[in-house]
Write a protein that holds these residues in place. Structure first.
Motif, mmCIF file in Angstrom:
data_model
loop_
_atom_site.group_PDB
_atom_site.id
_atom_site.type_symbol
_atom_site.label_atom_id
_atom_site.label_comp_id
_atom_site.label_asym_id
_atom_site.label_seq_id
_atom_site.Cartn_x
_atom_site.Cartn_y
_atom_site.Cartn_z
ATOM 1 N N SER A 227 0.828 -1.211 0.000
ATOM 2 C CA SER A 227 0.000 0.000 0.000
ATOM 3 C C SER A 227 0.862 1.261 0.000
ATOM 4 O O SER A 227 0.583 2.228 -0.717
ATOM 5 N N LEU A 228 1.921 1.247 0.791
ATOM 6 C CA LEU A 228 2.813 2.400 0.845
ATOM 7 C C LEU A 228 3.501 2.616 -0.500
ATOM 8 O O LEU A 228 3.686 3.760 -0.939
ATOM 9 N N LEU A 229 3.874 1.544 -1.169
ATOM 10 C CA LEU A 229 4.476 1.668 -2.500
ATOM 11 C C LEU A 229 3.475 2.263 -3.480
ATOM 12 O O LEU A 229 3.843 3.073 -4.343
ATOM 13 N N TRP A 230 2.224 1.867 -3.368
ATOM 14 C CA TRP A 230 1.157 2.410 -4.224
ATOM 15 C C TRP A 230 1.012 3.918 -4.001
ATOM 16 O O TRP A 230 0.942 4.695 -4.954
ATOM 17 N N TRP A 231 0.984 4.325 -2.744
ATOM 18 C CA TRP A 231 0.885 5.746 -2.439
ATOM 19 C C TRP A 231 2.132 6.498 -2.908
ATOM 20 O O TRP A 231 2.037 7.616 -3.434
ATOM 21 N N ALA A 232 3.294 5.901 -2.745
ATOM 22 C CA ALA A 232 4.530 6.555 -3.167
ATOM 23 C C ALA A 232 4.523 6.832 -4.663
ATOM 24 O O ALA A 232 4.951 7.909 -5.116
ATOM 25 N N ASP A 233 4.038 5.890 -5.456
ATOM 26 C CA ASP A 233 3.966 6.091 -6.908
ATOM 27 C C ASP A 233 3.067 7.275 -7.242
ATOM 28 O O ASP A 233 3.388 8.096 -8.105
ATOM 29 N N LEU A 281 7.074 5.343 4.711
ATOM 30 C CA LEU A 281 6.847 6.029 3.441
ATOM 31 C C LEU A 281 8.001 6.973 3.121
ATOM 32 O O LEU A 281 8.422 7.098 1.962
ATOM 33 N N MET A 282 8.537 7.629 4.137
ATOM 34 C CA MET A 282 9.702 8.490 3.928
ATOM 35 C C MET A 282 10.879 7.702 3.369
ATOM 36 O O MET A 282 11.590 8.160 2.476
ATOM 37 N N LYS A 283 11.069 6.497 3.889
ATOM 38 C CA LYS A 283 12.175 5.665 3.418
ATOM 39 C C LYS A 283 11.986 5.243 1.968
ATOM 40 O O LYS A 283 12.942 5.159 1.193
ATOM 41 N N ILE A 284 10.748 4.974 1.581
ATOM 42 C CA ILE A 284 10.475 4.594 0.194
ATOM 43 C C ILE A 284 10.781 5.748 -0.753
ATOM 44 O O ILE A 284 11.390 5.567 -1.809
ATOM 45 N N LEU A 285 10.364 6.939 -0.354
ATOM 46 C CA LEU A 285 10.559 8.112 -1.218
ATOM 47 C C LEU A 285 11.972 8.671 -1.129
ATOM 48 O O LEU A 285 12.425 9.360 -2.039
ATOM 49 N N ASN A 286 12.671 8.377 -0.038
ATOM 50 C CA ASN A 286 14.036 8.871 0.160
ATOM 51 C C ASN A 286 14.923 7.730 0.625
ATOM 52 O O ASN A 286 15.376 7.707 1.771
#
Length: 298
Positions: A227-233, A281-286
């Motif tokens: 879900s977090l990957l989906w939001w990150a996209d 989510l921060m880690k996914i985006l950064n």
């Protein structure tokens, strides 16, 4: 343009000993949280107007590059229901939120679930909202409750204010609502509420505002990695000036292809999910950031 990811509020007893270290004094919780996320939504301002000195204290306790968003007074949104609220707006802006200066992100106007969309009344409210710091101080100066406390620097500032609206009645699923938000450069909050309230993804302003309350259970459930990957996209697309191909919009108009600031707040706090989801989510985006909190929920 910045992506700010954080939490809604920071004073929660169940977080102590789970997110906050057991021996951390309560008065240091804001300072601690501000080193783990990049923004926090202030909730206290929803329940009562704060003091100018309180905003100054909060500003002094967080890093220079941190920012707050402010949840606007429920007296305006839930009691007055956006009507006859000029005096209440005067006191809200007089309460000191502009003292945050560069640390002021956006102002969240959360509307009650029993408030129906009325185009005329809603636009009348939008017309009252100040668009810059300078306009807001002129409004604040009319307050009978607060003295003239804003500095000349704030009074002369042309910095724009960001207004975002979270709606909870399905009558707002109306293209006219989207048109009015665009007209006044106000953001439609993309609110994930486990299907409880309306969800729309029309881009109506030069910034994006997301509130993630839990995708399976309102206020309670955490977000899986998928879900977090989906939001990150989606966040990457919104920040870049585009939008997802499957965006759930009420209108066919495409947003202007300009990069935007994005504010994301996790509000699934009941079981201490919010801070950990924000950090994930921060880690996914950064992914290159190595100084983020690495703990996990109990």
């Amino acid at each position: 343009m910045a992506v700010r990811i954080g939490i809604s509020g920071w004073v929660y007893e169940p977080w102590r000993g789970v997110f906050y270290p057991k021996d951390l004094p309560i008065k240091r919780e804001l300072s601690y949280a501000s080193t783990k996320v990049s923004s926090i939504e202030i909730n206290g301002s929803f329940y009562a107007n704060q003091k100018p000195s309180t905003y100054q204290r909060w500003s002094s306790e967080v890093p220079e590059d941190f920012c707050f968003s402010i949840k606007a007074s429920r007296f305006i949104t839930h009691i007055l229901r956006l009507r006859n609220c000029e005096k209440a707006l005067i006191n809200f802006f007089g309460s000191g939120l502009l003292n945050l200066q560069d640390k002021l992100g956006a102002i969240l106007w959360q509307l009650p679930p029993n408030l129906r969309f009325d185009p005329e009344e809603f636009e009348n409210f939008l017309k009252l909202l100040p668009q810059t710091f300078s306009e807001a101080t002129q409004l604040a100066d009319r307050s009978e409750r607060y003295s003239r406390h804003y500095s000349d620097e704030i009074r002369n500032s042309s910095r724009k204010l960001k207004h975002a609206f979270e709606v909870r009645h399905h009558s707002f699923e109306d293209p006219e609502f989207v048109r009015l938000l665009k007209k006044y450069n106000c953001a439609l909050v993309f609110a994930d509420t486990a299907g409880k309230w309306p969800y729309m993804e029309d881009v109506t302003a030069d910034f994006i505002y997301l509130r993630l309350h839990g995708d399976e259970e309102f206020y309670t459930s955490g977000y899986k990695q998928s879900s977090l990957l989906w939001w990150a996209d989606r966040i990457r697309l919104w920040q870049s000036g585009t939008q997802p191909r499957d965006a759930l919009t009420l209108t066919d108009s495409s947003p202007s292809k300009k990069k935007r600031d994005v504010f994301v707040y996790f509000d699934n706090d009941l079981k201490v999910k919010a801070p950990f989801d924000a950090i994930a989510l921060m880690k996914i985006l950064n992914p290159d950031q190595t100084d983020l909190f690495t703990g996990s929920p109990a």
